[in-house]
Design a protein around this motif. Sequence first.
Motif, PDB file in Angstrom:
ATOM      1  N   PHE A  72       0.822  -1.354  -0.002  1.00  0.00           N
ATOM      2  CA  PHE A  72      -0.047  -0.018   0.203  1.00  0.00           C
ATOM      3  C   PHE A  72       0.862   1.181  -0.016  1.00  0.00           C
ATOM      4  N   ASP A  73       0.626   2.050  -1.030  1.00  0.00           N
ATOM      5  CA  ASP A  73       1.493   3.381  -1.305  1.00  0.00           C
ATOM      6  C   ASP A  73       0.661   4.664  -1.144  1.00  0.00           C
ATOM      7  N   VAL A  74       1.284   5.701  -0.744  1.00  0.00           N
ATOM      8  CA  VAL A  74       0.471   6.932  -1.037  1.00  0.00           C
ATOM      9  C   VAL A  74       1.429   7.887  -1.736  1.00  0.00           C
ATOM     10  N   VAL A  75       0.887   8.547  -2.762  1.00  0.00           N
ATOM     11  CA  VAL A  75       1.252   9.345  -3.422  1.00  0.00           C
ATOM     12  C   VAL A  75       0.943  10.662  -2.964  1.00  0.00           C
ATOM     13  N   SER A  76       1.611  11.691  -2.512  1.00  0.00           N
ATOM     14  CA  SER A  76       0.952  13.082  -2.190  1.00  0.00           C
ATOM     15  C   SER A  76       1.485  14.088  -3.038  1.00  0.00           C
ATOM     16  N   VAL A  77       0.684  14.939  -3.488  1.00  0.00           N
ATOM     17  CA  VAL A  77       0.765  16.267  -4.306  1.00  0.00           C
ATOM     18  C   VAL A  77       0.519  17.301  -3.481  1.00  0.00           C
ATOM     19  N   GLN A  78       1.646  18.184  -3.314  1.00  0.00           N
ATOM     20  CA  GLN A  78       1.333  19.493  -2.584  1.00  0.00           C
ATOM     21  C   GLN A  78       1.657  20.674  -3.474  1.00  0.00           C
ATOM     22  N   LEU A  79       0.152  21.190  -3.836  1.00  0.00           N
ATOM     23  CA  LEU A  79       0.412  22.184  -4.769  1.00  0.00           C
ATOM     24  C   LEU A  79       0.854  23.627  -4.112  1.00  0.00           C
ATOM     25  N   ASP A  80       1.205  24.531  -5.155  1.00  0.00           N
ATOM     26  CA  ASP A  80       1.747  25.763  -4.608  1.00  0.00           C
ATOM     27  C   ASP A  80       0.333  26.244  -4.085  1.00  0.00           C
ATOM     28  N   SER A  81       0.017  26.836  -2.839  1.00  0.00           N
ATOM     29  CA  SER A  81      -1.093  27.669  -2.448  1.00  0.00           C
ATOM     30  C   SER A  81      -1.522  28.833  -3.131  1.00  0.00           C
ATOM     31  N   ARG A  82      -0.454  29.531  -3.714  1.00  0.00           N
ATOM     32  CA  ARG A  82      -0.741  30.819  -4.445  1.00  0.00           C
ATOM     33  C   ARG A  82      -1.016  30.699  -5.693  1.00  0.00           C
ATOM     34  N   HIS A  83      -0.371  29.468  -6.393  1.00  0.00           N
ATOM     35  CA  HIS A  83      -0.964  28.974  -7.736  1.00  0.00           C
ATOM     36  C   HIS A  83      -0.973  27.909  -7.670  1.00  0.00           C
ATOM     37  N   PRO A  84      -2.282  27.174  -7.340  1.00  0.00           N
ATOM     38  CA  PRO A  84      -2.670  25.764  -7.519  1.00  0.00           C
ATOM     39  C   PRO A  84      -2.651  25.092  -8.907  1.00  0.00           C
ATOM     40  N   ALA A  85      -2.931  26.123  -9.926  1.00  0.00           N
ATOM     41  CA  ALA A  85      -3.052  25.524 -11.089  1.00  0.00           C
ATOM     42  C   ALA A  85      -2.061  25.322 -11.844  1.00  0.00           C
ATOM     43  N   ALA A  86      -0.841  25.847 -11.100  1.00  0.00           N
ATOM     44  CA  ALA A  86       0.681  25.652 -11.811  1.00  0.00           C
ATOM     45  C   ALA A  86       1.154  24.391 -11.465  1.00  0.00           C
ATOM     46  N   VAL A  87       0.954  23.285 -12.130  1.00  0.00           N
ATOM     47  CA  VAL A  87       1.266  22.026 -11.737  1.00  0.00           C
ATOM     48  C   VAL A  87       2.757  21.865 -11.705  1.00  0.00           C
ATOM     49  N   GLU A  88       3.496  22.650 -12.447  1.00  0.00           N
ATOM     50  CA  GLU A  88       5.307  22.530 -12.563  1.00  0.00           C
ATOM     51  C   GLU A  88       5.559  22.777 -10.976  1.00  0.00           C
ATOM     52  N   ARG A  89       5.069  23.651 -10.096  1.00  0.00           N
ATOM     53  CA  ARG A  89       5.307  24.178  -8.846  1.00  0.00           C
ATOM     54  C   ARG A  89       4.765  23.164  -7.818  1.00  0.00           C
ATOM     55  N   ALA A  90       4.226  22.017  -8.163  1.00  0.00           N
ATOM     56  CA  ALA A  90       3.683  21.057  -7.328  1.00  0.00           C
ATOM     57  C   ALA A  90       5.130  20.243  -6.739  1.00  0.00           C
ATOM     58  N   THR A  91       4.735  19.748  -5.383  1.00  0.00           N
ATOM     59  CA  THR A  91       5.809  18.688  -4.994  1.00  0.00           C
ATOM     60  C   THR A  91       5.185  17.429  -4.619  1.00  0.00           C
TER      61      THR A  91
END
Length: 100
Positions: A72-91
């Motif tokens: 069982f794995d988890v993939v977490s995606v933390q979006l940039d709170s100021r630019h949530p649509a900017a997927v290139e800024r996601a961790t």
Amino acid sequence: MLERNWRNRYGELDLIAVDGSVLVIVEVKTRASKVFDDPAHAVTPLKLARMRRLTQLWLAGHREQWWSEIRFDVVSVQLDSRHPAAVERATVRHHRGVFE
């Protein structure tokens, strides 16, 4: 990947995949806020128990296949709170084996 967004009346499994002879069940958590340091922390013991039950139901419909183990794995995606649509800024973090 075997399945994506597999659902039944009891819930949903985000991703069902195979890693060699290992069946991998993946929960994907995406957040734009900083409520959790890592969105993976939002996966509670109750959620993990539900994932396990749903996996048993999925396996019941796939008896012809065999895997040496289940992970069982988890993939977490933390979006940039100021630019949530900017997927290139996601961790993105992949947490392997979060539940045995």
